[in-house]
Design a protein around this motif. Sequence first.
Motif, PDB file in Angstrom:
ATOM      1  N   LEU A  20     -26.646  29.537  28.953  1.00  0.00           N
ATOM      2  CA  LEU A  20     -26.173  28.164  29.116  1.00  0.00           C
ATOM      3  C   LEU A  20     -26.576  27.598  30.476  1.00  0.00           C
ATOM      4  CD1 LEU A  20     -22.617  28.293  27.475  1.00  0.00           C
ATOM      5  CD2 LEU A  20     -24.800  27.588  26.460  1.00  0.00           C
TER       6      LEU A  20
ATOM      7  N   LYS B  35     -29.180  24.446  31.078  1.00  0.00           N
ATOM      8  CA  LYS B  35     -28.830  23.318  31.950  1.00  0.00           C
ATOM      9  C   LYS B  35     -29.916  23.083  32.985  1.00  0.00           C
ATOM     10  CE  LYS B  35     -25.184  21.633  35.053  1.00  0.00           C
ATOM     11  NZ  LYS B  35     -23.861  21.961  35.669  1.00  0.00           N
TER      12      LYS B  35
ATOM     13  N   GLY C 257     -32.730  21.240  31.645  1.00  0.00           N
ATOM     14  CA  GLY C 257     -32.446  19.889  31.174  1.00  0.00           C
ATOM     15  C   GLY C 257     -32.176  19.810  29.683  1.00  0.00           C
ATOM     16  N   ILE C 258     -31.712  20.919  29.096  1.00  0.00           N
ATOM     17  CA  ILE C 258     -31.442  20.979  27.660  1.00  0.00           C
ATOM     18  C   ILE C 258     -29.941  21.117  27.437  1.00  0.00           C
ATOM     19  CG2 ILE C 258     -31.836  22.253  25.516  1.00  0.00           C
ATOM     20  CD1 ILE C 258     -34.492  23.223  26.794  1.00  0.00           C
ATOM     21  N   GLU C 259     -29.350  20.170  26.754  1.00  0.00           N
ATOM     22  CA  GLU C 259     -27.920  20.203  26.477  1.00  0.00           C
ATOM     23  C   GLU C 259     -27.653  21.048  25.228  1.00  0.00           C
ATOM     24  OE1 GLU C 259     -25.396  19.053  28.186  1.00  0.00           O
ATOM     25  OE2 GLU C 259     -26.718  18.264  29.753  1.00  0.00           O
ATOM     26  N   PRO C 260     -26.667  21.952  25.277  1.00  0.00           N
ATOM     27  CA  PRO C 260     -26.339  22.741  24.076  1.00  0.00           C
ATOM     28  C   PRO C 260     -26.040  21.875  22.861  1.00  0.00           C
ATOM     29  CG  PRO C 260     -25.239  23.643  26.001  1.00  0.00           C
ATOM     30  CD  PRO C 260     -25.866  22.354  26.434  1.00  0.00           C
ATOM     31  N   GLY C 261     -25.444  20.713  23.101  1.00  0.00           N
ATOM     32  CA  GLY C 261     -25.132  19.819  21.999  1.00  0.00           C
ATOM     33  C   GLY C 261     -26.343  19.193  21.345  1.00  0.00           C
ATOM     34  N   SER C 262     -27.503  19.319  21.967  1.00  0.00           N
ATOM     35  CA  SER C 262     -28.731  18.749  21.391  1.00  0.00           C
ATOM     36  C   SER C 262     -29.431  19.719  20.447  1.00  0.00           C
ATOM     37  CB  SER C 262     -29.698  18.347  22.510  1.00  0.00           C
ATOM     38  OG  SER C 262     -30.264  19.493  23.135  1.00  0.00           O
TER      39      SER C 262
ATOM     40  N   ASN D 273     -20.982  27.393  20.939  1.00  0.00           N
ATOM     41  CA  ASN D 273     -21.722  26.860  22.085  1.00  0.00           C
ATOM     42  C   ASN D 273     -22.708  25.764  21.671  1.00  0.00           C
ATOM     43  OD1 ASN D 273     -20.648  28.294  24.278  1.00  0.00           O
ATOM     44  ND2 ASN D 273     -21.899  30.106  23.808  1.00  0.00           N
TER      45      ASN D 273
END
Length: 328
Positions: free
Chosen positions: A129, A133, A136-141, A166
């Motif tokens: 995680l 971050k 620049g990659i969000e887990p929600g994406s 997650n």
Amino acid sequence: MLDLTISRRTLLGAAAAFGAAGALRMPDAAFAKAPPVGTQAPFFYRLKLGDLEATVVSDGQLGPVGEPKDIFPKASKQELEELIKALFVTRKVVLDENVLVLNTGDQMVLVDSGLGTEKSFGPNSGRLLDSLKAAGIEPGSIDAVILTHAHPDHCWGLVGADGKPNFPKAKICMHQADYDFWTDEGKLSNDQIKGWVSGTRKVLLPLRERITFIKDGADVVPGVQAMHTPGHTVGHTSYVVTAGDETLVVLGDVAHHSALSLARPHYVFGFDTDGEQGVATRKKTFDMLAGNRTPFLAYHFPWPGIGHVSKDGDGYRFHPTPMRVVAE
């Protein structure tokens, strides 16, 4: 117009004068050593694959997971000792965890999810995680998480310490044989694997409605084809990523040690469900990769795990791909 040209002699002279002045005037406190940080920063490596953007993100490292004799228990001790010296192999084996993220333009796809919060494999894992971050990659994406297999270091990162997903909107794709094996309540009586089975049941069973089972040779998402590579686990699956005329094979755990597993592909790996099948799969897969000169990503090879393989006598040799800076 100002002439800003400075001769080398002038520059060296100024540097010497500054150094002398600094030595006379700067307080001793300025030279105090900074305390060691003691932790590794999250890291990622971004590359282009045809028209896709691929990012390798680190979940950290496993280990030490033992000495070479522990992870290759059937290997000849004398031969293993000779290889350790010849190939500069460390006595305490540490394995990287290289997780792939694919941006297809339509979807964000994660291949494997790391270990999560479990620390029984050493203190340096579970960094996925933080690395996402940093990249620049969000887990929600993340739209899809594709699992090579259901071992802890590949699927336990699907959930956090609170038990919540997650990757809240992602579908999960995996081979049914692996799901059935590692969530089988009956295997809780097997002392060798009961800890892994128990932990995997806690992760996968609550997510069952979001799991899609994959078929060998089928497209999991557009451009990503499943390739059954059993042995390490019953449903272990590699993935062939194709973008335009470029291909990258995501191997998962077909091989673990970049030196020993390739130099002696017949060495049975101690954590394989079926060691002999693992050997046969390893030889078949690396023969294909060497013959076609196809690049691959190996989950546990030295960071970032990307390279080629060539035949070397009865074994193979790993050729890491040099990392390059990709212009924005």
